[in-house]
Design a protein around this motif. Sequence first.
Motif, PDB file in Angstrom:
ATOM      1  N   UNK A 294      10.421  -4.348 -34.026  1.00  0.00           N
ATOM      2  CA  UNK A 294      10.751  -5.215 -32.893  1.00  0.00           C
ATOM      3  C   UNK A 294      11.994  -6.062 -33.152  1.00  0.00           C
ATOM      4  N   UNK A 295      12.199  -6.508 -34.389  1.00  0.00           N
ATOM      5  CA  UNK A 295      13.443  -7.251 -34.666  1.00  0.00           C
ATOM      6  C   UNK A 295      14.639  -6.310 -34.599  1.00  0.00           C
ATOM      7  N   UNK A 296      14.467  -5.057 -35.037  1.00  0.00           N
ATOM      8  CA  UNK A 296      15.545  -4.079 -34.918  1.00  0.00           C
ATOM      9  C   UNK A 296      15.887  -3.800 -33.458  1.00  0.00           C
ATOM     10  N   UNK A 297      14.861  -3.703 -32.625  1.00  0.00           N
ATOM     11  CA  UNK A 297      15.080  -3.479 -31.190  1.00  0.00           C
ATOM     12  C   UNK A 297      15.794  -4.673 -30.565  1.00  0.00           C
ATOM     13  N   UNK A 298      15.400  -5.874 -30.961  1.00  0.00           N
ATOM     14  CA  UNK A 298      16.045  -7.085 -30.457  1.00  0.00           C
ATOM     15  C   UNK A 298      17.521  -7.112 -30.861  1.00  0.00           C
ATOM     16  N   UNK A 299      17.800  -6.743 -32.095  1.00  0.00           N
ATOM     17  CA  UNK A 299      19.196  -6.715 -32.568  1.00  0.00           C
ATOM     18  C   UNK A 299      20.020  -5.754 -31.713  1.00  0.00           C
ATOM     19  N   UNK A 300      19.478  -4.557 -31.441  1.00  0.00           N
ATOM     20  CA  UNK A 300      20.235  -3.606 -30.617  1.00  0.00           C
ATOM     21  C   UNK A 300      20.487  -4.150 -29.214  1.00  0.00           C
ATOM     22  N   UNK A 301      19.487  -4.786 -28.638  1.00  0.00           N
ATOM     23  CA  UNK A 301      19.651  -5.382 -27.311  1.00  0.00           C
ATOM     24  C   UNK A 301      20.740  -6.464 -27.334  1.00  0.00           C
ATOM     25  N   UNK A 302      20.661  -7.362 -28.322  1.00  0.00           N
ATOM     26  CA  UNK A 302      21.634  -8.448 -28.405  1.00  0.00           C
ATOM     27  C   UNK A 302      23.038  -7.937 -28.729  1.00  0.00           C
ATOM     28  N   UNK A 303      23.138  -6.911 -29.576  1.00  0.00           N
ATOM     29  CA  UNK A 303      24.457  -6.318 -29.852  1.00  0.00           C
ATOM     30  C   UNK A 303      25.054  -5.720 -28.584  1.00  0.00           C
ATOM     31  N   UNK A 304      24.216  -5.093 -27.781  1.00  0.00           N
ATOM     32  CA  UNK A 304      24.686  -4.514 -26.522  1.00  0.00           C
ATOM     33  C   UNK A 304      25.204  -5.611 -25.598  1.00  0.00           C
ATOM     34  N   UNK A 305      24.426  -6.677 -25.450  1.00  0.00           N
ATOM     35  CA  UNK A 305      24.858  -7.799 -24.602  1.00  0.00           C
ATOM     36  C   UNK A 305      26.151  -8.397 -25.122  1.00  0.00           C
ATOM     37  N   UNK A 306      26.220  -8.627 -26.428  1.00  0.00           N
ATOM     38  CA  UNK A 306      27.418  -9.241 -27.006  1.00  0.00           C
ATOM     39  C   UNK A 306      28.639  -8.334 -26.855  1.00  0.00           C
ATOM     40  N   UNK A 307      28.419  -7.036 -27.038  1.00  0.00           N
ATOM     41  CA  UNK A 307      29.522  -6.093 -26.854  1.00  0.00           C
ATOM     42  C   UNK A 307      30.008  -6.071 -25.410  1.00  0.00           C
ATOM     43  N   UNK A 308      29.075  -6.122 -24.463  1.00  0.00           N
ATOM     44  CA  UNK A 308      29.455  -6.131 -23.050  1.00  0.00           C
ATOM     45  C   UNK A 308      30.230  -7.402 -22.687  1.00  0.00           C
TER      46      UNK A 308
END
Length: 167
Positions: free
Chosen positions: A110-124
């Motif tokens: 779940x922390x890995x999934x959260x990181x991917x979500x936040x990286x996506x938002x930050x990249x966008x």
Amino acid sequence: MEKIMVNSLRAVLEPIAGWFDGLGIPTPIVQWGHPLMMAIVVLVMGSFVGLAGWRGRVLATADGELAQKSLLDHRQLAPWMSLFIGLGYTGGILSLVMQKQPLLESPHFWTGSLVLLLLTINGLVSLTGFMGNRATLRTLHAYLGSLILCILFAHALLGLKLGLALG
């Protein structure tokens, strides 16, 4: 619903896991390869990308040339770091399939999934050009990136705990 997701994910990944199993990869590599590779990505690339971004922000008024170099380094390496984290996420799940372990259950997942979500938002946020170079979005980007690195360090500790529990 979760059971359907897990079964679907397993159905996709088991043939790939079977192929890797056929290579005769030693158990310690299956168990610890993902953590070792991700430690390199997070500690080396993640730290460098975060530091370069902050250096560019902090030095913007003091040393414009160094600030621009730092921001360029950040801009060039951050997408690669994000890609490697995404690939590592996939590799971690594949490692669990190869070890016949439960999927989608651990806090590490779940922390890995959260990181991917936040990286996506930050990249966008950055891909929009900070919507006209808005200072608020640049600040959000900087602090969200720092939060992501903090979560990644917690994620690593959870992964170590998981790895020790599997062995």
